[in-house]
Motif scaffolding. Structure first.
Motif, mmCIF file in Angstrom:
data_model
loop_
_atom_site.group_PDB
_atom_site.id
_atom_site.type_symbol
_atom_site.label_atom_id
_atom_site.label_comp_id
_atom_site.label_asym_id
_atom_site.label_seq_id
_atom_site.Cartn_x
_atom_site.Cartn_y
_atom_site.Cartn_z
ATOM 1 N N PRO A 26 68.075 168.214 37.452
ATOM 2 C CA PRO A 26 67.908 168.085 36.014
ATOM 3 C C PRO A 26 69.250 168.116 35.294
ATOM 4 O O PRO A 26 70.198 168.761 35.730
ATOM 5 C CB PRO A 26 67.038 169.301 35.647
ATOM 6 C CG PRO A 26 67.210 170.257 36.783
ATOM 7 C CD PRO A 26 67.462 169.433 37.989
ATOM 8 N N ARG A 107 51.765 171.920 33.358
ATOM 9 C CA ARG A 107 53.043 171.328 33.724
ATOM 10 C C ARG A 107 54.174 172.178 33.168
ATOM 11 O O ARG A 107 54.148 172.556 32.001
ATOM 12 C CB ARG A 107 53.146 169.902 33.189
ATOM 13 C CG ARG A 107 52.005 169.016 33.656
ATOM 14 C CD ARG A 107 52.021 167.675 32.972
ATOM 15 N NE ARG A 107 50.836 166.901 33.322
ATOM 16 C CZ ARG A 107 50.529 165.727 32.793
ATOM 17 N NH1 ARG A 107 51.314 165.200 31.865
ATOM 18 N NH2 ARG A 107 49.440 165.100 33.169
ATOM 19 N N ARG A 109 58.373 172.338 32.814
ATOM 20 C CA ARG A 109 59.597 171.540 32.949
ATOM 21 C C ARG A 109 60.865 172.330 32.624
ATOM 22 O O ARG A 109 61.956 171.782 32.786
ATOM 23 C CB ARG A 109 59.513 170.309 32.052
ATOM 24 C CG ARG A 109 58.389 169.346 32.426
ATOM 25 C CD ARG A 109 58.457 168.078 31.599
ATOM 26 N NE ARG A 109 57.447 167.107 31.996
ATOM 27 C CZ ARG A 109 56.230 167.037 31.457
ATOM 28 N NH1 ARG A 109 55.887 167.882 30.499
ATOM 29 N NH2 ARG A 109 55.362 166.133 31.872
ATOM 30 N N ASP A 110 60.751 173.545 32.108
ATOM 31 C CA ASP A 110 61.947 174.320 31.812
ATOM 32 C C ASP A 110 61.666 175.803 32.019
ATOM 33 O O ASP A 110 60.523 176.225 32.237
ATOM 34 C CB ASP A 110 62.454 174.052 30.386
ATOM 35 C CG ASP A 110 61.389 174.307 29.328
ATOM 36 O OD1 ASP A 110 60.794 175.412 29.340
ATOM 37 O OD2 ASP A 110 61.144 173.416 28.499
ATOM 38 N N LEU A 129 62.087 175.297 40.444
ATOM 39 C CA LEU A 129 62.128 174.535 39.192
ATOM 40 C C LEU A 129 63.493 173.903 38.992
ATOM 41 O O LEU A 129 63.596 172.725 38.599
ATOM 42 C CB LEU A 129 61.778 175.454 38.027
ATOM 43 C CG LEU A 129 61.843 174.824 36.634
ATOM 44 C CD1 LEU A 129 60.841 173.683 36.523
ATOM 45 C CD2 LEU A 129 61.578 175.871 35.559
ATOM 46 N N GLN A 134 60.440 170.059 37.877
ATOM 47 C CA GLN A 134 59.099 170.224 37.314
ATOM 48 C C GLN A 134 58.206 170.941 38.311
ATOM 49 O O GLN A 134 58.263 170.686 39.515
ATOM 50 C CB GLN A 134 58.472 168.875 36.958
ATOM 51 C CG GLN A 134 57.073 168.983 36.359
ATOM 52 C CD GLN A 134 56.565 167.670 35.795
ATOM 53 O OE1 GLN A 134 57.338 166.884 35.268
ATOM 54 N NE2 GLN A 134 55.285 167.425 35.905
ATOM 55 N N ASN A 136 53.997 172.093 38.784
ATOM 56 C CA ASN A 136 52.655 171.746 38.321
ATOM 57 C C ASN A 136 51.634 172.665 38.980
ATOM 58 O O ASN A 136 51.789 173.043 40.144
ATOM 59 C CB ASN A 136 52.305 170.292 38.663
ATOM 60 C CG ASN A 136 53.354 169.322 38.171
ATOM 61 O OD1 ASN A 136 53.370 168.938 37.016
ATOM 62 N ND2 ASN A 136 54.259 168.929 39.069
ATOM 63 N N THR A 180 55.549 171.003 43.377
ATOM 64 C CA THR A 180 56.711 170.550 42.624
ATOM 65 C C THR A 180 56.636 169.044 42.413
ATOM 66 O O THR A 180 55.822 168.352 43.010
ATOM 67 C CB THR A 180 58.008 170.881 43.375
ATOM 68 O OG1 THR A 180 58.038 170.123 44.601
ATOM 69 C CG2 THR A 180 58.102 172.357 43.682
ATOM 70 N N SER A 182 56.615 165.360 39.986
ATOM 71 C CA SER A 182 55.819 164.843 38.875
ATOM 72 C C SER A 182 54.354 165.107 39.116
ATOM 73 O O SER A 182 53.914 165.312 40.244
ATOM 74 C CB SER A 182 56.055 163.330 38.714
ATOM 75 O OG SER A 182 55.702 162.656 39.899
ATOM 76 N N SER A 183 53.577 165.106 38.019
ATOM 77 C CA SER A 183 52.153 165.413 38.120
ATOM 78 C C SER A 183 51.398 164.260 38.747
ATOM 79 O O SER A 183 51.811 163.106 38.686
ATOM 80 C CB SER A 183 51.581 165.712 36.731
ATOM 81 O OG SER A 183 51.731 164.594 35.899
#
Length: 407
Positions: A26, A107, A109-110, A129, A134, A136, A180, A182-183
């Motif tokens: 990220p 979800r 993301r931070d 993370l 990300q 989930n 981990t 993307s969804s």
């Protein structure tokens, strides 16, 4: 933490599997409130009333399940950690209520969202993370275990219960997968935890399963109103905690109120759904009537055109002086009058059919609009009822949970 084999999953409607490269780290971001205060301080100052248990150690979840079979469970909870006080005997018990199966996906993301949504396991997940960008949580919720009585008394004067700060008033039951990347959609998520996929002979990596409990696929057999969850679909997903006062008293009135509101919202949603179906049928009937009236008016127009042609011919013959007798002239004049009467009748019925068709068309449009509005109202009520089952968690810099659902 034990990790299962990671894999690359194609989620586009059963499309072909393709190789997936490692996601980039990220990008650098500005310091957040969590960075400034520390994650533990943030979740401690703003404890979530309904923490998720997906990253809680399996031994602790097993301890909670075992304690719940013997009565209401007392815990020590500070927002960041929760410990079951197994020796504290509260009494009472939990009643299971099967609900309509719900699929939710949280979800993250931070770091702020991590400590807001998964306070009980945030510290252990920071590395995952930061590496994958990300996290989930896929949830299949099939029911709840709720305290049978609204008033619960915890014996705080006994040594075994002095450390208790809350008791568990509600437990959401089902299955989950923490992973981990993307969804995914529901079907891909369901197979993520138990399927290894290789592309081109090399194991590609885009999703990594970190923890699971229960079988997401087994939850598909859940029935609303069931007295027990399906086999392999009884994992604890989320708990609702009720604070205990100094005297050891606690009340689940808020949980009972939520259950009542949810039942009322579901009932209202059913009524609006019935109204939607009724108005939709009414719109179809009126639409069919409007089409029939339009066809009738078209037939009358054809008849008027044909009668006008015959009338012109009869008038021309009546004006010609070729009749052998007055009786033949009278017959020709009578045919002209009959055609004129027929044309007037055709025009009158066409006019009535036209106005009737317009009225039916207006009614069709109105009922269709009402049907669309009733459907939206029903969906809104169901969303509100669902939020009472999966309540968002809050923090100063972050509020709410990102939830997607299939009903």
């Amino acid at each position: 933490m034990q990790r299962l084999t990671s894999l690359c999953v194609a989620v586009a409607m059963g499309g072909p599997l393709v190789g997936c490269s490692r996601s980039q780290a990220p990008t650098t971001r500005a310091p957040s409130a969590t960075d400034a205060l520390g994650g533990e301080a943030l979740c401690s100052e703003h404890p979530a009333p309904r923490p998720l248990l997906v990253e809680w150690p399996a031994a602790d979840r097993a301890s909670l399940e075992a304690a719940a079979t013997g009565g209401v469970v007392a815990v020590q909870y500070d927002g960041c950690q929760m410990r079951v006080i197994s020796r504290c005997e509260v009494g009472g018990g939990y009643d299971y209520q099967g609900t309509t199966r719900k699929h939710d996906e949280v979800r993250i993301r931070d770091r702020d969202a991590l400590y807001a949504k998964l306070p009980l396991g945030a510290a252990r997940l920071e590395g995952a993370l930061a590496r994958d960008g990300q996290l989930n949580v896929a949830l299949e919720i099939v029911g709840q275990r709720t305290v049978g009585s609204n008033d619960v008394a915890v014996p705080r004067d006994t040594p075994d219960c002095r450390e208790a700060t809350h008791f568990v008033s509600t437990m959401s039951v089902g299955a989950f997968a923490l992973y981990t990347g993307s969804s995914l959609d529901a079907s891909a998520t369901a197979s993520l935890a138990k399927t290894d996929v290789q592309a081109g002979g090399e194991l590609r990596r885009s999703h990594e399963v970190l923890r699971t409990d229960g079988d997401l696929e087994a939850c598909r057999d859940a029935v609303s109103g069931a007295e027990a969850p399906p086999e392999q679909c009884g994992a604890l997903l989320r708990v609702e905690l009720t604070p205990i006062d100094r005297r050891g008293n606690g009340t689940t009135a808020s949980a009972a109120s939520n259950d009542q509101q949810r039942a009322e919202l579901e009932s209202a949603a059913h009524r609006w759904e019935a109204a939607q179906q009724g108005t939709r049928i009414g719109a179809l009937v009126l639409g069919a009537g409007a089409i029939t009236a339009g066809v009738f008016a078209g037939v009358r127009s054809i008849q008027i055109t044909s009668a006008d042609f015959d009338l012109d011919e009869e008038r021309r013959e009546a004006n010609d002086d070729v009749f052998n007798s007055a009786a033949e002239r009278a017959d020709a004049q009578e045919r002209v009058e009959e055609l004129e009467a027929d044309i007037d009748s055709f025009k009158r019925s066409r006019r009535i059919a036209g106005w009737t068709g317009l009225g039916l068309l207006a009614g069709t449009i109105t009922l269709y609009g009402v049907s669309v509005g009733a459907g939206k109202r029903s969906d809104a009520l169901r969303r509100r009822a669902r939020l009472l089952s999966v309540q968002p968690v809050l923090s100063p810099s972050f509020s709410g949970v990102s939830v997607t659902g299939r009903f």
